[in-house]
Motif scaffolding. Sequence first.
Motif, PDB file in Angstrom:
ATOM      1  N   TYR A 278       0.825  -1.212   0.000  1.00  0.00           N
ATOM      2  CA  TYR A 278       0.000   0.000   0.000  1.00  0.00           C
ATOM      3  C   TYR A 278       0.863   1.266   0.000  1.00  0.00           C
ATOM      4  CZ  TYR A 278      -3.703  -3.259   1.215  1.00  0.00           C
ATOM      5  OH  TYR A 278      -4.580  -4.305   1.211  1.00  0.00           O
ATOM      6  N   SER A 279       2.095   1.150  -0.464  1.00  0.00           N
ATOM      7  CA  SER A 279       3.022   2.280  -0.386  1.00  0.00           C
ATOM      8  C   SER A 279       2.940   3.223  -1.586  1.00  0.00           C
ATOM      9  CB  SER A 279       4.461   1.774  -0.231  1.00  0.00           C
ATOM     10  OG  SER A 279       4.851   1.036  -1.385  1.00  0.00           O
ATOM     11  N   CYS A 280       2.170   2.879  -2.613  1.00  0.00           N
ATOM     12  CA  CYS A 280       2.070   3.728  -3.805  1.00  0.00           C
ATOM     13  C   CYS A 280       0.611   3.988  -4.141  1.00  0.00           C
ATOM     14  CB  CYS A 280       2.723   3.038  -5.003  1.00  0.00           C
ATOM     15  SG  CYS A 280       4.485   2.813  -4.820  1.00  0.00           S
ATOM     16  N   SER A 281       0.380   5.142  -4.730  1.00  0.00           N
ATOM     17  CA  SER A 281      -0.973   5.494  -5.152  1.00  0.00           C
ATOM     18  C   SER A 281      -0.903   6.402  -6.361  1.00  0.00           C
ATOM     19  CB  SER A 281      -1.703   6.213  -4.021  1.00  0.00           C
ATOM     20  OG  SER A 281      -3.001   6.572  -4.435  1.00  0.00           O
ATOM     21  N   SER A 282      -1.922   6.349  -7.175  1.00  0.00           N
ATOM     22  CA  SER A 282      -2.045   7.282  -8.295  1.00  0.00           C
ATOM     23  C   SER A 282      -2.565   8.612  -7.754  1.00  0.00           C
ATOM     24  CB  SER A 282      -3.046   6.750  -9.321  1.00  0.00           C
ATOM     25  OG  SER A 282      -2.634   5.519  -9.813  1.00  0.00           O
ATOM     26  N   PHE A 283      -2.124   9.693  -8.352  1.00  0.00           N
ATOM     27  CA  PHE A 283      -2.704  10.984  -8.012  1.00  0.00           C
ATOM     28  C   PHE A 283      -2.474  11.947  -9.159  1.00  0.00           C
ATOM     29  CE2 PHE A 283       1.550  11.023  -6.240  1.00  0.00           C
ATOM     30  CZ  PHE A 283       2.044  12.264  -6.570  1.00  0.00           C
ATOM     31  N   TRP A 284      -3.316  12.969  -9.196  1.00  0.00           N
ATOM     32  CA  TRP A 284      -3.238  13.983 -10.245  1.00  0.00           C
ATOM     33  C   TRP A 284      -2.288  15.085  -9.821  1.00  0.00           C
ATOM     34  CZ3 TRP A 284      -5.590  13.318 -14.810  1.00  0.00           C
ATOM     35  CH2 TRP A 284      -6.609  12.388 -14.875  1.00  0.00           C
ATOM     36  N   ILE A 285      -1.585  15.639 -10.794  1.00  0.00           N
ATOM     37  CA  ILE A 285      -0.794  16.840 -10.534  1.00  0.00           C
ATOM     38  C   ILE A 285      -1.189  17.898 -11.557  1.00  0.00           C
ATOM     39  CG2 ILE A 285       1.174  15.624  -9.521  1.00  0.00           C
ATOM     40  CD1 ILE A 285       2.654  16.124 -12.182  1.00  0.00           C
ATOM     41  N   GLN A 286      -1.054  19.143 -11.185  1.00  0.00           N
ATOM     42  CA  GLN A 286      -1.263  20.259 -12.096  1.00  0.00           C
ATOM     43  C   GLN A 286       0.021  21.050 -12.173  1.00  0.00           C
ATOM     44  OE1 GLN A 286      -4.560  22.523 -10.534  1.00  0.00           O
ATOM     45  NE2 GLN A 286      -6.017  21.435 -11.830  1.00  0.00           N
ATOM     46  N   ILE A 287       0.354  21.481 -13.353  1.00  0.00           N
ATOM     47  CA  ILE A 287       1.565  22.269 -13.566  1.00  0.00           C
ATOM     48  C   ILE A 287       1.114  23.678 -13.944  1.00  0.00           C
ATOM     49  CG2 ILE A 287       3.703  22.478 -14.878  1.00  0.00           C
ATOM     50  CD1 ILE A 287       3.371  19.441 -15.513  1.00  0.00           C
ATOM     51  N   HIS A 288       1.606  24.661 -13.200  1.00  0.00           N
ATOM     52  CA  HIS A 288       1.205  26.048 -13.433  1.00  0.00           C
ATOM     53  C   HIS A 288       2.377  26.874 -13.950  1.00  0.00           C
ATOM     54  CE1 HIS A 288      -2.713  25.679 -11.407  1.00  0.00           C
ATOM     55  NE2 HIS A 288      -2.093  24.769 -10.682  1.00  0.00           N
ATOM     56  N   ASN A 289       2.044  27.996 -14.554  1.00  0.00           N
ATOM     57  CA  ASN A 289       3.011  28.992 -15.025  1.00  0.00           C
ATOM     58  C   ASN A 289       4.002  28.437 -16.044  1.00  0.00           C
ATOM     59  OD1 ASN A 289       1.875  30.996 -13.332  1.00  0.00           O
ATOM     60  ND2 ASN A 289       3.061  30.223 -11.608  1.00  0.00           N
ATOM     61  N   VAL A 290       3.536  27.579 -16.913  1.00  0.00           N
ATOM     62  CA  VAL A 290       4.372  27.059 -17.993  1.00  0.00           C
ATOM     63  C   VAL A 290       4.224  28.011 -19.183  1.00  0.00           C
ATOM     64  CG1 VAL A 290       4.741  25.130 -19.576  1.00  0.00           C
ATOM     65  CG2 VAL A 290       4.040  24.694 -17.214  1.00  0.00           C
ATOM     66  N   PRO A 291       5.344  28.472 -19.747  1.00  0.00           N
ATOM     67  CA  PRO A 291       5.236  29.337 -20.929  1.00  0.00           C
ATOM     68  C   PRO A 291       4.455  28.635 -22.042  1.00  0.00           C
ATOM     69  CG  PRO A 291       7.494  29.283 -20.103  1.00  0.00           C
ATOM     70  CD  PRO A 291       6.726  28.245 -19.345  1.00  0.00           C
ATOM     71  N   ALA A 292       3.671  29.397 -22.784  1.00  0.00           N
ATOM     72  CA  ALA A 292       2.770  28.838 -23.800  1.00  0.00           C
ATOM     73  C   ALA A 292       3.493  27.934 -24.792  1.00  0.00           C
ATOM     74  CB  ALA A 292       2.047  29.963 -24.535  1.00  0.00           C
ATOM     75  N   HIS A 293       4.720  28.301 -25.183  1.00  0.00           N
ATOM     76  CA  HIS A 293       5.432  27.499 -26.185  1.00  0.00           C
ATOM     77  C   HIS A 293       5.901  26.142 -25.624  1.00  0.00           C
ATOM     78  CE1 HIS A 293       8.905  29.377 -24.197  1.00  0.00           C
ATOM     79  NE2 HIS A 293       9.646  28.431 -24.741  1.00  0.00           N
ATOM     80  N   LEU A 294       5.889  25.993 -24.297  1.00  0.00           N
ATOM     81  CA  LEU A 294       6.277  24.724 -23.673  1.00  0.00           C
ATOM     82  C   LEU A 294       5.064  23.925 -23.186  1.00  0.00           C
ATOM     83  CD1 LEU A 294       9.394  25.815 -21.582  1.00  0.00           C
ATOM     84  CD2 LEU A 294       9.347  24.551 -23.747  1.00  0.00           C
ATOM     85  N   LEU A 295       3.885  24.457 -23.408  1.00  0.00           N
ATOM     86  CA  LEU A 295       2.664  23.791 -22.963  1.00  0.00           C
ATOM     87  C   LEU A 295       2.319  22.673 -23.948  1.00  0.00           C
ATOM     88  CD1 LEU A 295       0.594  23.877 -20.705  1.00  0.00           C
ATOM     89  CD2 LEU A 295      -0.752  25.455 -22.093  1.00  0.00           C
ATOM     90  N   THR A 296       3.055  21.562 -23.809  1.00  0.00           N
ATOM     91  CA  THR A 296       2.885  20.425 -24.717  1.00  0.00           C
ATOM     92  C   THR A 296       2.737  19.139 -23.907  1.00  0.00           C
ATOM     93  OG1 THR A 296       5.250  19.936 -24.821  1.00  0.00           O
ATOM     94  CG2 THR A 296       4.388  21.519 -26.441  1.00  0.00           C
ATOM     95  N   THR A 297       2.259  18.112 -24.569  1.00  0.00           N
ATOM     96  CA  THR A 297       2.146  16.804 -23.938  1.00  0.00           C
ATOM     97  C   THR A 297       3.531  16.304 -23.533  1.00  0.00           C
ATOM     98  OG1 THR A 297       0.181  16.333 -25.235  1.00  0.00           O
ATOM     99  CG2 THR A 297       1.319  14.440 -24.289  1.00  0.00           C
ATOM    100  N   GLU A 298       4.534  16.578 -24.381  1.00  0.00           N
ATOM    101  CA  GLU A 298       5.900  16.131 -24.089  1.00  0.00           C
ATOM    102  C   GLU A 298       6.446  16.778 -22.813  1.00  0.00           C
ATOM    103  OE1 GLU A 298       4.938  17.312 -27.142  1.00  0.00           O
ATOM    104  OE2 GLU A 298       4.766  15.324 -28.055  1.00  0.00           O
ATOM    105  N   THR A 299       6.200  18.073 -22.622  1.00  0.00           N
ATOM    106  CA  THR A 299       6.646  18.761 -21.406  1.00  0.00           C
ATOM    107  C   THR A 299       5.955  18.176 -20.182  1.00  0.00           C
ATOM    108  OG1 THR A 299       7.069  20.816 -22.599  1.00  0.00           O
ATOM    109  CG2 THR A 299       6.793  20.981 -20.217  1.00  0.00           C
TER     110      THR A 299
END
Length: 104
Positions: A65-86
Amino acid sequence: MHVFSLWGPRGELKIQDIRDNILLFEFEDCLDLEHVLELEPWSYNKHLEVFQRTLVAKAAPSLDYSCSSFWIQIHNVPAHLLTTETSDSVGRMLGRVLQVADPE
């Protein structure tokens, strides 16, 4: 309100206290189980709830029980780096990436 009341299962839900903070949830309807697992993570009383699937109730205490899935949000990413790869690259720095939302 308990987290399981939010699930609104269609079938019967049985909950059994196995031991030290381990509960066994038995879903009558397998779609209810899939719904709960798909919408992870869940918390109760500001504590992360960690789920493991098992077909054998006796195995529950020995599962990891040591691992779990969770969501993260990334803020303040420059528009040109806002990609699936980043997003994928940042996520891999934190752990295993299960899914990356389309930036659009």
